[in-house]
Scaffold this motif. Sequence first.
Motif, PDB file in Angstrom:
ATOM      1  N   ALA A  36       0.591  -1.277  -0.215  1.00 57.19           N
ATOM      2  CA  ALA A  36       0.122  -0.118  -0.070  1.00 57.19           C
ATOM      3  C   ALA A  36       1.019   1.231  -0.029  1.00 57.19           C
ATOM      4  O   ALA A  36       0.520   2.242  -0.681  1.00 57.19           O
ATOM      5  CB  ALA A  36      -1.012  -0.021   1.256  1.00 57.19           C
ATOM      6  N   LEU A  58      -3.745   7.946  -5.255  1.00 58.13           N
ATOM      7  CA  LEU A  58      -4.913   7.169  -5.121  1.00 58.13           C
ATOM      8  C   LEU A  58      -5.955   7.961  -5.055  1.00 58.13           C
ATOM      9  O   LEU A  58      -6.165   9.034  -4.343  1.00 58.13           O
ATOM     10  CB  LEU A  58      -4.721   6.124  -4.146  1.00 58.13           C
ATOM     11  N   ALA A  70      -4.011   2.358  -8.195  1.00 56.98           N
ATOM     12  CA  ALA A  70      -2.477   1.857  -8.080  1.00 56.98           C
ATOM     13  C   ALA A  70      -2.349   1.239  -9.526  1.00 56.98           C
ATOM     14  O   ALA A  70      -3.154   0.495 -10.180  1.00 56.98           O
ATOM     15  CB  ALA A  70      -2.489   0.774  -6.949  1.00 56.98           C
ATOM     16  N   THR A 118       2.627   2.205  -3.563  1.00 57.55           N
ATOM     17  CA  THR A 118       1.718   2.601  -4.795  1.00 57.55           C
ATOM     18  C   THR A 118       1.821   4.076  -5.034  1.00 57.55           C
ATOM     19  O   THR A 118       1.594   4.302  -5.869  1.00 57.55           O
ATOM     20  CB  THR A 118      -0.030   2.423  -4.089  1.00 57.55           C
ATOM     21  N   ALA A 131      -4.127   2.232   2.301  1.00 58.94           N
ATOM     22  CA  ALA A 131      -4.541   2.957   1.072  1.00 58.94           C
ATOM     23  C   ALA A 131      -5.682   3.928   1.082  1.00 58.94           C
ATOM     24  O   ALA A 131      -5.562   5.073   0.646  1.00 58.94           O
ATOM     25  CB  ALA A 131      -4.915   1.859   0.077  1.00 58.94           C
ATOM     26  N   LEU A 179      -6.384  -2.736  -4.633  1.00 57.69           N
ATOM     27  CA  LEU A 179      -5.436  -1.406  -4.790  1.00 57.69           C
ATOM     28  C   LEU A 179      -5.660  -0.838  -5.915  1.00 57.69           C
ATOM     29  O   LEU A 179      -5.818   0.424  -6.118  1.00 57.69           O
ATOM     30  CB  LEU A 179      -4.096  -1.827  -4.516  1.00 57.69           C
TER      31      LEU A 179
END
Length: 416
Positions: A311, A359, A342, A314, A378, A337
């Motif tokens: 996470a 994100l 991602a 990313t 995330a 993700l």
Amino acid sequence: MDKLAIEGGGELRGEVRISGAKNAALPILCASLLTAEPLVLSNVPQLNDVRTMGSLLSQMGVRSEKSDGSLTLSAAKVDWPLAPYEMVKTMRASILALGPLLARCGEARVSLPGGCAIGLRPVDQHIKGLQAMGAEIDLDHGYIDARAAHLSGTQFVFDVVTVTGTENLMMAATLAAGTTALGNAAREPEVVDLAECLKAMGARISGAGSDRIVIEGVETLHGAHHSIMPDRIETGTFLAAAAAAGGDVALLGARADTLQSVLDKLIEAGAEVSADAAAIRIKRQDKLKSVTMRTTPFPGFPTDMQAQLMALMTVADDTAVITETIFENRMMHVQELKRLGADIEVEGNTAIVKGVPRLTGATVMATDLRASACLVIAGLIAEGETVIDRIYHLDRGYERIEEKLSALGARIRRVA
Ligand code: EPU
């Protein structure tokens, strides 16, 4: 079914206390089966897996009492040495009752755990080790049926490094006749914590924390008090969350010596980490750097932190290469993700994670405990709202995660 809603984008700041370790508490609860006297435990985390283990032990005849932050388990008599399918299917760690039951009662019937989301997870090493100690074992209608008038010390070398396998055999060997030497044993800190508890109960164990553990069997074990070690995976999860979100967080009660490989990776990724006997502190201001990582048994990077590190990667500056070597199917968080924007490609058991600028929030689904923790991290960095479905996985292994993150300034709430 509960969900978590997270409004991402803010930094994390403040202090949070780390709870007792799930994966130390579960074998230690089973160790109560080895003595007729009370085992008093403190720092036991309040988690669904711990409650499930409590119910399993209570079905076997173990009495438990909670008071002033401690849990007393008394197995004066074990009436029913059985771990039924219904329990084992919800929690694989129920297999940890096998060794203690056999050693204490001379018989045990424990459901074979099936495969689970993260992999096949066979228990052949547990069975082979107990057979080497003289147990007769049959597999009958999905159950492990084990009998041994008495267990005998043996030399056993594991074919693979297994944490619960090492714990099961170490517990069984405490009451076996003669000396048992376990080679290629797991070196995880939770194995050491269990050994400390068993030693307080009168067991004779040396070498826990190395790959060779020697156990001299004794006639009986007695009652003891033991405080469960802090959870290194909860610690690592909060560290990864703080590194991802940025800010300045202190984790009280965390033990740096149990997760050096994780601290090293976070430092390589650009976080500032300092530790003393009271806490681990993490700060992150600069851009995250991409790192390469392979999971391996302790003291290597733990598989239970792979998803959380992913996470973090990313949104790092370049390409991170993350390889899972312990479980064959522990990449299910990748799809989720990707829903958050991602850029990840999976080749075999390796994920190639190309950092993206940001994100963006979406609805995602938790597939297992650590995948859920990865999605929380995330969600903390994604722009807008992320809703995580099926968070019952999280409640198995993280104590009050949303309260603890809120205390650090995260905008996170549980919704029905
Ligand atoms: N394995 C075998 N045969 C066996 C036992 C294991 O082939 O008889 C294989 C497994 O399939 C796996 C590897 O050996 O590929 C390692 O598995 P291990 O037995 O060490 O895993 P475990 O003892 O079942 C514990 C933790 C897991 C953690 C692993 C690895 C507990 C209760 N569970 O599982 O924790 O991922 O060690 O460190 O201690 C979690 O907390 O989320 C979790 C999954």
